[in-house]
Design an enzyme around this catalytic site. Sequence first.
Site, PDB file in Angstrom:
ATOM      1  CB  THR A 130      -4.878  -8.424   8.716  1.00  0.00           C
ATOM      2  OG1 THR A 130      -5.272  -9.775   8.943  1.00  0.00           O
ATOM      3  CG2 THR A 130      -3.385  -8.377   8.430  1.00  0.00           C
ATOM      4  CG  HIS A 174      -2.052  -1.002   1.077  1.00  0.00           C
ATOM      5  ND1 HIS A 174      -2.847  -1.392   2.128  1.00  0.00           N
ATOM      6  CD2 HIS A 174      -2.513  -1.705   0.008  1.00  0.00           C
ATOM      7  CE1 HIS A 174      -3.729  -2.288   1.728  1.00  0.00           C
ATOM      8  NE2 HIS A 174      -3.535  -2.500   0.439  1.00  0.00           N
TER       9      HIS A 174
END
Length: 231
Positions: free
Chosen positions: A174, A109
């Site tokens: 996550t 990302h």
Amino acid sequence: MNLFILTGAGVSAESGLGVFRGPGAALWKRYDPMQLATPEAFARDPALVHAFYNARRRNLLAASPNAAHAALARLEAGLVQRGGGLTLVTQNIDDLHERAGSTRVIHMHGELLKARCASCGAVSDRRDDLSPHSRCGCAGALRPHVVWFGETPLFMDEIHAALGAADLFVAIGTSGAVYPAAGFVREARARGLRCCELTLEASDNAAEFDDRRYGRASEIVPSWVEEILAR
């Protein structure tokens, strides 16, 4: 043994970095991502977008790696000594894994301490604040080097290759809500890999994991790492 580890915001939360999703004061509960994290938002109001990421950057520069980051660096070193390896793919845009000593980190990302030219695509290190007046050497406008909503994550070919060479898949901190990263566990299972989840609480895709351990990353990650290194 070759490990594939995916990390999310939960691994850095105890270092004082806000998570984007989840309980409590998650960033996307306090701010509208459509106003701050899309190419359209940047085109509409670059000053607002830069102000948001400048604050995140200053927060990061004041932070330090925690015990979970240190344990993963120790795990990488231990596996390499035994002829194995660790590929650490992170959804995080911070550099705490590297500061802790991890050497093979893939930032799918992007990275907060870098800027990208909107014209030529050149990426450069930037630790100072950015503004609509920040420019590349080609005179193009600079933007944060982060993947926004509607953009394709980085290094996907490299990530899939590493997943294909792994013996174990592990997701740490996550939410299991952000794709394509949330789909890695299913890909790992299709390849016959055992899958382990280490998070504060069950992720959205917790049922996909064979081994699930819940608690603070600074506690459960070092404990799990010691188990792996003791094998």
